[in-house]
Design an enzyme around this catalytic site. Structure first.
Site, PDB file in Angstrom:
ATOM      1  N   ARG A   3      75.899 -44.266  27.028  1.00 14.04           N
ATOM      2  CA  ARG A   3      76.202 -43.554  25.878  1.00 14.04           C
ATOM      3  C   ARG A   3      77.033 -42.617  26.801  1.00 14.04           C
ATOM      4  O   ARG A   3      76.387 -42.470  27.968  1.00 14.04           O
ATOM      5  CB  ARG A   3      75.123 -42.687  25.088  1.00 14.04           C
ATOM      6  CG  ARG A   3      74.037 -43.573  24.139  1.00 14.04           C
ATOM      7  CD  ARG A   3      74.192 -43.185  23.220  1.00 14.04           C
ATOM      8  NE  ARG A   3      72.344 -43.786  22.728  1.00 14.04           N
ATOM      9  CZ  ARG A   3      72.530 -44.875  21.546  1.00 14.04           C
ATOM     10  NH1 ARG A   3      73.705 -45.417  21.443  1.00 14.04           N
ATOM     11  NH2 ARG A   3      71.419 -45.274  21.120  1.00 14.04           N
ATOM     12  N   ASP A   9      65.093 -46.011   8.636  1.00 14.53           N
ATOM     13  CA  ASP A   9      63.338 -44.854   7.955  1.00 14.53           C
ATOM     14  C   ASP A   9      63.785 -43.454   8.175  1.00 14.53           C
ATOM     15  O   ASP A   9      62.761 -42.750   7.761  1.00 14.53           O
ATOM     16  CB  ASP A   9      62.238 -44.463   9.488  1.00 14.53           C
ATOM     17  CG  ASP A   9      63.424 -43.913  10.553  1.00 14.53           C
ATOM     18  OD1 ASP A   9      64.725 -44.230  10.931  1.00 14.53           O
ATOM     19  OD2 ASP A   9      62.843 -43.555  11.661  1.00 14.53           O
ATOM     20  N   ASP A  48      65.700 -40.533   8.596  1.00 17.41           N
ATOM     21  CA  ASP A  48      65.892 -38.956   9.339  1.00 17.41           C
ATOM     22  C   ASP A  48      66.949 -39.298  10.169  1.00 17.41           C
ATOM     23  O   ASP A  48      66.880 -38.038  10.583  1.00 17.41           O
ATOM     24  CB  ASP A  48      64.183 -39.328  10.202  1.00 17.41           C
ATOM     25  CG  ASP A  48      64.771 -40.551  11.573  1.00 17.41           C
ATOM     26  OD1 ASP A  48      65.761 -41.180  11.668  1.00 17.41           O
ATOM     27  OD2 ASP A  48      63.588 -40.676  12.089  1.00 17.41           O
ATOM     28  N   ARG A  49      67.977 -40.200   9.328  1.00 22.81           N
ATOM     29  CA  ARG A  49      69.557 -40.088  10.304  1.00 22.81           C
ATOM     30  C   ARG A  49      70.164 -39.152   8.497  1.00 22.81           C
ATOM     31  O   ARG A  49      70.327 -39.579   8.159  1.00 22.81           O
ATOM     32  CB  ARG A  49      69.823 -40.933  10.720  1.00 22.81           C
ATOM     33  CG  ARG A  49      69.235 -41.046  12.437  1.00 22.81           C
ATOM     34  CD  ARG A  49      70.298 -42.197  12.933  1.00 22.81           C
ATOM     35  NE  ARG A  49      69.234 -42.143  14.561  1.00 22.81           N
ATOM     36  CZ  ARG A  49      70.210 -42.683  14.971  1.00 22.81           C
ATOM     37  NH1 ARG A  49      70.595 -43.183  15.540  1.00 22.81           N
ATOM     38  NH2 ARG A  49      69.429 -42.475  16.504  1.00 22.81           N
ATOM     39  N   GLU A  70      70.999 -33.741  16.429  1.00 23.87           N
ATOM     40  CA  GLU A  70      71.609 -34.131  17.455  1.00 23.87           C
ATOM     41  C   GLU A  70      72.644 -35.110  17.267  1.00 23.87           C
ATOM     42  O   GLU A  70      73.057 -34.552  16.231  1.00 23.87           O
ATOM     43  CB  GLU A  70      70.644 -35.052  17.763  1.00 23.87           C
ATOM     44  CG  GLU A  70      69.285 -34.476  18.439  1.00 23.87           C
ATOM     45  CD  GLU A  70      67.906 -35.685  18.982  1.00 23.87           C
ATOM     46  OE1 GLU A  70      68.312 -36.034  19.976  1.00 23.87           O
ATOM     47  OE2 GLU A  70      67.327 -36.296  18.059  1.00 23.87           O
ATOM     48  N   LYS A  95      63.445 -35.395  11.909  1.00 24.90           N
ATOM     49  CA  LYS A  95      64.505 -35.203  11.848  1.00 24.90           C
ATOM     50  C   LYS A  95      65.098 -35.808  10.013  1.00 24.90           C
ATOM     51  O   LYS A  95      63.379 -36.787   9.738  1.00 24.90           O
ATOM     52  CB  LYS A  95      65.628 -35.779  12.909  1.00 24.90           C
ATOM     53  CG  LYS A  95      65.468 -37.028  12.547  1.00 24.90           C
ATOM     54  CD  LYS A  95      66.672 -37.315  13.954  1.00 24.90           C
ATOM     55  CE  LYS A  95      67.249 -39.496  14.206  1.00 24.90           C
ATOM     56  NZ  LYS A  95      65.746 -39.105  15.630  1.00 24.90           N
ATOM     57  N   SER A 142      63.586 -47.481  13.653  1.00 20.88           N
ATOM     58  CA  SER A 142      64.961 -46.644  12.626  1.00 20.88           C
ATOM     59  C   SER A 142      66.495 -47.053  12.744  1.00 20.88           C
ATOM     60  O   SER A 142      65.816 -48.245  12.123  1.00 20.88           O
ATOM     61  CB  SER A 142      65.300 -45.701  13.853  1.00 20.88           C
ATOM     62  OG  SER A 142      65.672 -44.637  13.827  1.00 20.88           O
ATOM     63  N   HIS A 143      67.555 -47.344  13.296  1.00 22.60           N
ATOM     64  CA  HIS A 143      68.690 -47.853  13.161  1.00 22.60           C
ATOM     65  C   HIS A 143      68.242 -48.886  13.619  1.00 22.60           C
ATOM     66  O   HIS A 143      70.260 -49.136  13.375  1.00 22.60           O
ATOM     67  CB  HIS A 143      70.281 -46.521  13.460  1.00 22.60           C
ATOM     68  CG  HIS A 143      69.734 -46.647  15.128  1.00 22.60           C
ATOM     69  ND1 HIS A 143      68.477 -45.215  15.617  1.00 22.60           N
ATOM     70  CD2 HIS A 143      70.193 -46.974  16.354  1.00 22.60           C
ATOM     71  CE1 HIS A 143      68.800 -45.741  17.059  1.00 22.60           C
ATOM     72  NE2 HIS A 143      69.541 -45.905  17.052  1.00 22.60           N
ATOM     73  N   ASP A 156      69.421 -43.424   7.671  1.00 20.32           N
ATOM     74  CA  ASP A 156      69.361 -44.547   8.305  1.00 20.32           C
ATOM     75  C   ASP A 156      67.950 -45.771   7.851  1.00 20.32           C
ATOM     76  O   ASP A 156      67.272 -45.010   7.090  1.00 20.32           O
ATOM     77  CB  ASP A 156      69.113 -45.032  10.141  1.00 20.32           C
ATOM     78  CG  ASP A 156      67.691 -43.594  10.311  1.00 20.32           C
ATOM     79  OD1 ASP A 156      66.757 -42.770   9.417  1.00 20.32           O
ATOM     80  OD2 ASP A 156      67.658 -43.615  11.369  1.00 20.32           O
TER      81      ASP A 156
HETATM   82  C1  VG1 Z   1      68.785 -42.440  20.308  1.00 22.36           C
HETATM   83  C2  VG1 Z   1      69.471 -40.884  20.100  1.00 22.36           C
HETATM   84  C3  VG1 Z   1      68.956 -40.005  20.168  1.00 22.36           C
HETATM   85  C4  VG1 Z   1      67.476 -40.024  18.271  1.00 22.36           C
HETATM   86  C5  VG1 Z   1      66.836 -41.714  19.364  1.00 22.36           C
HETATM   87  C6  VG1 Z   1      66.141 -41.689  18.130  1.00 22.36           C
HETATM   88  O1  VG1 Z   1      68.120 -42.024  21.501  1.00 22.36           O
HETATM   89  O2  VG1 Z   1      70.300 -40.806  21.145  1.00 22.36           O
HETATM   90  O3  VG1 Z   1      69.551 -38.893  19.400  1.00 22.36           O
HETATM   91  O4  VG1 Z   1      66.318 -39.065  18.639  1.00 22.36           O
HETATM   92  O5  VG1 Z   1      68.027 -42.789  18.793  1.00 22.36           O
HETATM   93  O6  VG1 Z   1      66.823 -42.137  16.905  1.00 22.36           O
HETATM   94  P1  VG1 Z   1      68.901 -43.042  22.738  1.00 22.36           P
HETATM   95  O7  VG1 Z   1      67.639 -42.892  23.487  1.00 22.36           O
HETATM   96  O8  VG1 Z   1      69.055 -44.372  21.850  1.00 22.36           O
HETATM   97  O9  VG1 Z   1      70.582 -42.019  22.615  1.00 22.36           O
HETATM   98  V1  VG1 Z   1      65.511 -43.050  15.295  1.00 22.36           V
HETATM   99  O10 VG1 Z   1      66.601 -42.379  14.544  1.00 22.36           O
HETATM  100  O11 VG1 Z   1      65.324 -44.122  16.584  1.00 22.36           O
HETATM  101  O12 VG1 Z   1      64.352 -42.177  15.029  1.00 22.36           O
HETATM  102 CO    CO Z   2      65.833 -42.769  12.154  1.00 25.83          CO
END
Ligand code: VG1
Ligand code: CO
Length: 542
Positions: free
Chosen positions: A495, A278, A280-281, A362, A375, A111-112, A276
């Site tokens: 966080r 992948d 989804d953001r 979220e 998402k 992801s990010h 981001d």
């Molecule tokens: C983070 C975000 C959460 C999101 C998750 C996956 O998780 O806070 O809201 O669903 O990333 O997003 P965490 O446990 O680090 O707070 V992504 O775009 O990685 O699929």
């Molecule tokens: Co993502």
């Protein structure tokens, strides 16, 4: 087919969104193989089944796909669908799983998180509904990984990921599909493309979409530039690169700063957005305004009737617990239920499947609906464009009017990254142990009215998830939440989330950090967080 003896790798426990580790960890012998076999073992008999595979194109994506195909062949899958060049954004994978009625999918992404050989890699399993596996399934996968003794792999030839079409590997049919077309077609069924096309053709409406050299570029080029007629170059950083060109593909004000600068230039864009790694953001920006994701969810909910896909109304909405409570106010006005779930998209799945909610989101730049079970970054961008086109107003005017009508809920998140794990755990445990005594205590100018450790009972299947974040409520309506991240790969990430509702129009124009300063100070004096983890300030503020 070969049976390979293996030893369990410790720690293959999926976090908030799949198993996420450094690339070097995934490259160790049998590491990926063990996890994939654990997933297949949980699926049971794989014969006759259909699997979707794709990823965000990051380093090790293509190699991992070849391994997964060989294992799918050995495990007896009837069919594997792969995105061309190994590409499938997370929402597109969800779309493809649903459209072709697959039994599930493996999405390769961190992801990010940063990519490249020294960056992160990840894998997550989505079920037949197209959504992230629920906790019961991820727990079972983890348990399977801990007892794994062997895996199955075949020595069939690699699949040419560049060429569309069907080939046979062993008994398994392997089809390389266009990763964009099905998703783009779905978007056309949700939004008023004609209305958006007219908006984008307007000589004064300039926009940019930042693909951040990650997966969304090809989707945005196809949809915004080809199907909606936006000018060539509207999509910047549109090529998915294995190392994202050194960019941290996290769409926030810091990492998408080029876009932010364009928005603040002498000739600012009317609209800007970024996605981001992948896809989804989403981050959305109007001329002269940054729209925080909690406001975005609330505003899209309030305006959903303007979008063809939601014209018949919303059954309900949901937000993750730490997400600012702006959408709650809208749901109340609309007379629809508003659910509060733990962090992570997997908790929305049952509510979406049961038709209890239509939109959800979220604070972490994630917004989505029942069109898929993930998402969806580009979907949110198209939603905003559709609303802007239908209302004939700027993004800023829409936000301002929303605050006037519903009040403004200030929100911010403070992240402390790569913190010493013991220190981070101590702070969280320290606060948890005091939760019962906090009510009535005064910190700074504020009195605590309630405090708890968030626990969630899924209203559909009755499953319970506890320890989902510590919540403290104050007498002026403000709230502070603290939890540890479940997606990081180095140390602990703490966080802390703050929100506070402001109904008074005269006080809605403040900077969020300023407006929330009293609750931020009260929380610090309550927990001594900064001192305890040896930091002066957060690493990232969103
Ligand atoms: C983070 C975000 C959460 C999101 C998750 C996956 O998780 O806070 O809201 O669903 O990333 O997003 P965490 O446990 O680090 O707070 V992504 O775009 O990685 O699929
Ligand atoms: Co993502």
């Amino acid at each position: 087919m070969k049976t390979i003896k293996t030893q369990p790798w410790p720690g293959q426990k999926p976090g908030t969104s799949g198993l996420r580790k450094k690339v070097a960890v995934f490259q160790q012998p049998n590491y990926l193989e063990n996890f994939v076999q654990s997933v297949f073992n949980i699926l049971g008999d794989c014969s006759g089944r259909r699997l979707v595979v794709g990823g965000d194109g990051r380093f090790f994506n293509a190699e991992a796909i070849q391994i997964i195909v060989k294992m799918a062949v050995a495990n007896g899958f009837a069919e594997v669908l792969i995105g061309q060049s190994g590409i499938l954004s997370t929402p597109a994978a969800s779309c493809v799983i649903r459209k072709y009625q697959a039994d599930g999918g493996l999405i390769l992404s961190a992801s990010h998180n940063e990519g490249g050989p020294d960056g992160d890699f990840g894998i997550k399993f989505n079920g037949a509904n197209g959504g992230p596996a629920p906790e019961a399934v991820t727990d079972a996968i983890y348990a399977a990984s801990e007892g794994l003794g062997e895996y199955y792999i075949s020595d069939v030839a690699d699949v040419d990921l560049a060429t569309l079409g069907k080939v046979l590997r062993g008994e398994t049919s392997v089809t390389v599909i266009d990763p964009v077309a099905d998703y783009a077609d779905l978007m056309e069924t949700v939004f008023d493309f004609q209305q958006i096309r007219e908006l984008l053709s307007h000589s004064k409406f300039h926009m940019r979409f930042d693909g951040m050299n990650a997966v969304t570029g090809p989707y945005a080029v196809e949809i915004l530039e080809r199907r909606l007629g936006a000018k060539a170059g509207t999509v910047m950083r549109s090529q998915p690169l294995v190392d994202f060109g050194g960019v941290h593909p996290d769409p926030n004000l810091v990492h998408a700063h080029e876009l932010v600068e364009l928005m603040n230039s002498d000739t600012p864009m009317a609209f800007g957005a970024a996605s981001d790694g992948d896809g989804d953001r989403n981050m959305v920006l109007g001329s002269g305004i940054y729209i925080n994701p909690c406001d975005s969810l609330a505003i899209l909910t309030a305006n959903a009737h303007l979008v063809p896909g939601y014209r018949d109304g919303l059954s309900g909405v949901a937000r993750s617990m730490p997400t600012g409570r702006a959408v709650d106010v809208v749901a109340k006005t609309l007379g629809i239920p508003c659910f509060e779930t733990p962090t992570g998209w997997k908790f929305f799945g049952n509510l979406l499947d049961a038709g209890k909610i239509t939109l959800c989101g979220e604070e972490s730049f994630g917004t989505g609906s029942d069109h898929v079970r993930e998402k969806d970054g580009l979907w949110a961008v198209l939603f905003w464009l559709n609303v802007i086109a239908a209302r004939g107003q700027s993004a800023k005017a829409i936000v301002r009017e929303h605050w006037l009508k519903f009040g403004r809920t200030y929100f911010t998140r403070h992240d402390y990254e790569a913190v010493d794990v013991e220190a981070a755990t101590d702070v969280v445990e320290g606060l948890r142990s005091r939760l019962g005594d906090l009510t009535g205590q005064v910190f700074g100018e504020m009195t605590v009215t309630a405090a708890d450790d968030f626990s969630y009972v899924d209203s559909i299947d009755g499953s319970e998830s506890s320890h989902q974040g510590l919540r403290v409520f104050f007498d002026n309506g403000a709230r502070a939440v603290m939890r540890l991240s479940g997606t990081g790969t180095a140390g602990a990430t703490v966080r802390v989330y703050f929100d506070c509702h402001q109904p008074d129009p005269a006080r809605q124009g403040a900077d969020a950090q300023r407006a929330l300063a009293p609750v931020i100070a009260a929380f610090e004096s309550m927990t001594g967080l900064c001192r305890a983890i040896g930091r002066e300030r957060p690493d990232v503020i969103t």
